[in-house]
Design a protein around this motif. Structure first.
Motif, PDB file in Angstrom:
ATOM      1  N   HIS A   1       0.825  -1.203   0.000  1.00 32.91           N
ATOM      2  CA  HIS A   1       0.000   0.000   0.000  1.00 32.91           C
ATOM      3  C   HIS A   1       0.862   1.258   0.000  1.00 32.91           C
ATOM      4  O   HIS A   1       0.579   2.226  -0.732  1.00 32.91           O
ATOM      5  N   ALA A   2       1.913   1.267   0.809  1.00 32.45           N
ATOM      6  CA  ALA A   2       2.771   2.448   0.887  1.00 32.45           C
ATOM      7  C   ALA A   2       3.415   2.752  -0.457  1.00 32.45           C
ATOM      8  O   ALA A   2       3.533   3.921  -0.856  1.00 32.45           O
ATOM      9  N   MET A   3       3.830   1.721  -1.178  1.00 30.05           N
ATOM     10  CA  MET A   3       4.445   1.950  -2.484  1.00 30.05           C
ATOM     11  C   MET A   3       3.426   2.438  -3.510  1.00 30.05           C
ATOM     12  O   MET A   3       3.751   3.258  -4.374  1.00 30.05           O
ATOM     13  N   LEU A   4       2.193   1.941  -3.428  1.00 31.80           N
ATOM     14  CA  LEU A   4       1.159   2.454  -4.322  1.00 31.80           C
ATOM     15  C   LEU A   4       0.973   3.954  -4.105  1.00 31.80           C
ATOM     16  O   LEU A   4       0.806   4.713  -5.067  1.00 31.80           O
ATOM     17  N   CYS A   5       1.033   4.370  -2.861  1.00 31.20           N
ATOM     18  CA  CYS A   5       0.880   5.791  -2.545  1.00 31.20           C
ATOM     19  C   CYS A   5       2.052   6.621  -3.050  1.00 31.20           C
ATOM     20  O   CYS A   5       1.921   7.838  -3.243  1.00 31.20           O
TER      21      CYS A   5
ATOM     22  N   SER B   1      -7.687   5.727   1.830  1.00 25.39           N
ATOM     23  CA  SER B   1      -8.051   5.321   3.181  1.00 25.39           C
ATOM     24  C   SER B   1      -8.711   3.946   3.176  1.00 25.39           C
ATOM     25  O   SER B   1      -8.385   3.072   3.992  1.00 25.39           O
ATOM     26  N   GLU B   2      -9.629   3.723   2.234  1.00 21.69           N
ATOM     27  CA  GLU B   2     -10.277   2.418   2.126  1.00 21.69           C
ATOM     28  C   GLU B   2      -9.274   1.353   1.713  1.00 21.69           C
ATOM     29  O   GLU B   2      -9.318   0.214   2.195  1.00 21.69           O
ATOM     30  N   SER B   3      -8.371   1.718   0.819  1.00 21.94           N
ATOM     31  CA  SER B   3      -7.330   0.786   0.400  1.00 21.94           C
ATOM     32  C   SER B   3      -6.464   0.379   1.581  1.00 21.94           C
ATOM     33  O   SER B   3      -6.126  -0.797   1.761  1.00 21.94           O
ATOM     34  N   LEU B   4      -6.120   1.351   2.418  1.00 19.56           N
ATOM     35  CA  LEU B   4      -5.295   1.064   3.590  1.00 19.56           C
ATOM     36  C   LEU B   4      -6.032   0.165   4.576  1.00 19.56           C
ATOM     37  O   LEU B   4      -5.437  -0.747   5.154  1.00 19.56           O
ATOM     38  N   ASN B   5      -7.324   0.398   4.771  1.00 23.49           N
ATOM     39  CA  ASN B   5      -8.092  -0.458   5.675  1.00 23.49           C
ATOM     40  C   ASN B   5      -8.090  -1.907   5.203  1.00 23.49           C
ATOM     41  O   ASN B   5      -7.929  -2.834   6.004  1.00 23.49           O
TER      42      ASN B   5
END
Length: 310
Positions: free
Chosen positions: A208-212, A243-247
């Motif tokens: 997720h962090a890399m997608l961001c 936010s939804e992706s992170l959840n």
């Protein structure tokens, strides 16, 4: 053949199933590939680190490639995927070694077997100069099969500079990068410098962090078992719903952490066996099965869910 704009989404680096005798288990391989192709993944990676490439002979890679090509030629219920054959799932074959000539020969053979691209790791053990690393990729790219560079300094013993990677990504025929550097710094620096070629996350815990930070997707071993959930993380992020992706991603983290507590792919093989996809979790030495403690923890997660073992 794959192009730059197709290096996005989820690619699964597939395990290599073995019989208890240590020979290839083609029945389990076919069962696993058939299951994966029911999901909307972008492609499968054969003979990567997750596939125990150091212990798999090239003749065995050829056998697995023949089997995979037959299975993935048509994906029932799925829209055509964007490989060289519009009805086939793209296949990327790991060919990188610390011998440039050998890697180039393998890239050529992979292309003749129908690979849509090849995965080429930074030359390991020899610890070449930055110039040597660039020349390595230049020679392999000349073969004509699309190349994905693969940077994983924890395994290779050498770290590619950001400026060097920009030069590698500028090579004709290099279509992107698998970033397994262990942080988001590399992809962030490449994005900030105006790199136009795609970067795939190779560190499951940082997906997720890399997608961001600009990654175009992931090449994720954990996606063997919770494929749709990883696809959901990617879909939500591409829609800007971070936010939804992170959840969704946070619910996957306990699984990811357990799958990498001991050396990959031993935990994944154990879990796939529990799910009935593999007949055996056999690995080839020096890889060994997971400990009883990890078995217990994975078994508990498998029982509890909500994602694992659906």
């Amino acid at each position: 053949m794959l192009s730059e704009h197709q290096i996005q989404g989820i690619f699964v680096p597939i395990v290599t199933p073995f019989l208890p005798s240590g020979e290839l288990d083609l029945a389990s391989f076919e069962r696993m590939v058939t299951q994966l192709q029911t999901h909307d993944i972008q492609g499968i990676v054969l003979n990567g680190t997750t596939g125990e490439s150091p212990t798999v002979a090239w003749e065995e890679v050829s056998t697995l490639m023949q089997s995979m090509t037959a299975i993935t030629k048509n994906r029932p219920g799925q829209e055509p995927v964007r490989g060289s054959d519009q009805n086939s799932m793209p296949i990327i074959v790991g060919v990188g070694t610390n011998d440039t000539r050998a890697s180039a020969r393998r890239a050529e053979m992979a292309g003749s077997m129908g690979a849509d691209a090849v995965l080429v790791v930074t030359p390991y053990y020899s610890r070449p100069s930055q110039e040597g690393i660039v020349a390595h990729y230049e020679q392999i790219a000349k073969v004509g099969v699309p190349v994905l560079a693969y940077e994983i300094p924890s395994r290779t013993g050498v770290r590619v500079d950001v400026s060097t990677m920009r030069r590698i990504l500028d090579i004709d025929g290099v279509i992107g990068l698998k970033d397994s550097t262990g942080s988001t710094d590399f992809v962030s620096a490449l994005t900030a410098s105006g790199n136009s070629k795609p970067v795939l996350c190779g560190e499951d815990r940082l997906f997720h962090a890399m997608l961001c930070q600009g990654a175009s997707g992931g090449m994720l071993a954990s996606a063997h078992v919770e494929t749709d959930s990883f696809l959901e993380v990617y879909r939500l992020a591409t829609e800007g719903r971070y936010s939804e992706s992170l959840n969704t991603f946070n619910r996957l983290l306990p699984l990811i952490e357990l799958l990498f507590r001991e050396s990959n792919p031993a935990p994944i093989k154990w879990l796939l066996k529990q799910q009935g996809l593999l007949a055996s979790d056999t690995l080839r030495l020096p890889m060994t099965p997971i400990t009883a403690g990890l078995q217990a923890d994975l078994g508990q997660l498998l029982a509890e869910g909500p994602y694992v073992g659906k």
